[in-house]
Scaffold this active site. Structure first.
Site, PDB file in Angstrom:
ATOM      1  N   LYS A 159      40.541  35.164  34.918  1.00 49.12           N
ATOM      2  CA  LYS A 159      39.646  36.326  34.970  1.00 49.12           C
ATOM      3  C   LYS A 159      38.287  35.791  34.527  1.00 49.12           C
ATOM      4  O   LYS A 159      37.921  35.832  33.350  1.00 49.12           O
ATOM      5  CB  LYS A 159      40.152  37.453  34.061  1.00 49.12           C
ATOM      6  CG  LYS A 159      39.430  38.763  34.266  1.00 49.12           C
ATOM      7  CD  LYS A 159      40.167  39.913  33.617  1.00 49.12           C
ATOM      8  CE  LYS A 159      39.327  41.176  33.562  1.00 49.12           C
ATOM      9  NZ  LYS A 159      38.924  41.707  34.871  1.00 49.12           N
TER      10      LYS A 159
HETATM   11  N1  PMP Z   1      42.012  42.355  40.124  1.00 47.43           N
HETATM   12  C1  PMP Z   1      40.767  42.249  39.639  1.00 47.43           C
HETATM   13  C2  PMP Z   1      39.734  41.488  40.446  1.00 47.43           C
HETATM   14  C3  PMP Z   1      40.432  42.833  38.419  1.00 47.43           C
HETATM   15  O1  PMP Z   1      39.177  42.739  37.950  1.00 47.43           O
HETATM   16  C4  PMP Z   1      41.408  43.558  37.720  1.00 47.43           C
HETATM   17  C5  PMP Z   1      41.053  44.206  36.408  1.00 47.43           C
HETATM   18  N2  PMP Z   1      41.225  43.316  35.356  1.00 47.43           N
HETATM   19  C6  PMP Z   1      42.689  43.648  38.258  1.00 47.43           C
HETATM   20  C7  PMP Z   1      42.966  43.040  39.459  1.00 47.43           C
HETATM   21  C8  PMP Z   1      43.775  44.391  37.542  1.00 47.43           C
HETATM   22  O2  PMP Z   1      44.138  43.731  36.371  1.00 47.43           O
HETATM   23  P1  PMP Z   1      44.677  44.503  35.094  1.00 47.43           P
HETATM   24  O3  PMP Z   1      45.725  45.436  35.574  1.00 47.43           O
HETATM   25  O4  PMP Z   1      45.233  43.409  34.251  1.00 47.43           O
HETATM   26  O5  PMP Z   1      43.534  45.213  34.482  1.00 47.43           O
END
Ligand code: PMP
Length: 292
Positions: A159
């Site tokens: 991320k």
């Molecule tokens: N994809 C992207 C590009 C994101 O930014 C997020 C948010 N973090 C997610 C998927 C979903 O991840 P999560 O459920 O861990 O928030």
């Protein structure tokens, strides 16, 4: 009075081991992170005073840093404590929590081996944006011209700030055209995810979601798969071709910020906000609030 801005709010921010006044949590303009995207972060939400799945988020934060070659000079426990203490100090119960790790300024070029690694956490108020009734109308997505990159072109499981460049471009284009968000295909042309959330489809009482082999396997995504299994629903993770969207009956996004958000439209494809989507929305709301 200064314009409302995230760099000008009241409260404390945890930065490099200390709680600073909000307006003093600054970096220099020659910070590697700004020029070369040496930055990883998390997006977390606190409900009723408790950050949902905090440990999983911190694990991912450290994994993202490792993928970018950054050794975090704090333990996971210290970051967790910083997140929890900040909520208390800032007197927040329903909040967004943003930890970030970045490279500093010691070297100013592509190489950055000597750069110090910094960490910060900020929290701000984030009440439930939409009532379930408003969300039940369903979001509308445009199909982006930008594609999720291949895993051998960038560390796709991180991320990391750099991966969001095409997300911002996609979301700006979608909003300019009157849509809520954009769906991105991947480098092979398969359905991938939205600009900050994963995607699920429903057909014939079963769930389908793309295999996360070139985008984040979201924490909410995994939570919703568990919730679906608890309801006895079959969930299939597989490659999904764009044309298949014609046959899918329901669609929804999952993410820490998006929670479970039904979709009514993706480009030329329309979806109903159906029973399975509604049930999973309610299951997720109950789980994050500790009611189930
Ligand atoms: N994809 C992207 C590009 C994101 O930014 C997020 C948010 N973090 C997610 C998927 C979903 O991840 P999560 O459920 O861990 O928030």
């Amino acid at each position: 009075m200064a314009a409302a801005s995230f760099d000008n709010m009241d409260g404390k921010i945890w930065m490099d081991g200390e709680f600073r006044d909000w307006t003093d949590a600054n970096v220099h303009v020659l910070t590697h992170a700004i020029h070369y995207a040496s930055s990883v972060f998390e997006g977390q939400r606190a409900y009723c005073g408790k950050i949902f799945k905090l440990e999983e988020h911190t694990d991912r934060l450290f994994h993202s840093a490792e993928l970018l070659g950054m050794t975090v000079p704090w333990t996971k426990a210290q970051i967790n404590d910083a997140c929890n203490e900040l909520l208390e100090i800032n007197k927040l119960t329903d909040a967004y929590c943003r930890p970030v790790i970045w490279r500093g300024s010691e070297m100013m070029g592509v190489s950055a081996q000597a750069n110090t690694i910094h960490a910060a956490v900020a929290v701000w108020e984030w009440p439930s944006y939409f009532s379930p009734e408003a969300r039940l109308k369903g979001l509308r997505l445009e199909i982006s011209k930008w594609r999720r990159p291949a895993p051998d072109t960038i560390p796709t499981q991180a991320k990391a700030a750099g991966l969001y460049m095409i997300c911002t471009l996609s979301k700006h284009a979608a909003e300019a055209n009157g849509f809520d968000d954009a769906l991105m295909y991947d480098y092979r042309g398969l359905v991938a995810e939205a600009t900050g959330a994963n995607i699920f489809f429903v057909k014939g009482g079963e769930l389908f979601t793309p295999t996360p082999d070139c985008f984040l396997d979201g924490i909410t995504r995994r939570t919703v798969i568990d919730l679906a299994h608890k309801r006895g629903l079959k969930v299939t993770e597989r490659a999904i071709m764009p044309e298949e969207m014609e046959q899918f009956e329901q669609a929804f996004l999952t993410g820490t910020a998006a929670e479970v958000s039904p979709l009514s439209q993706i480009g030329p494809y329309n979806f109903e906000v159906g029973g399975i989507t509604k049930s999973l929305m309610l299951d997720y709301d109950a789980l994050v609030r500790g009611e189930s």
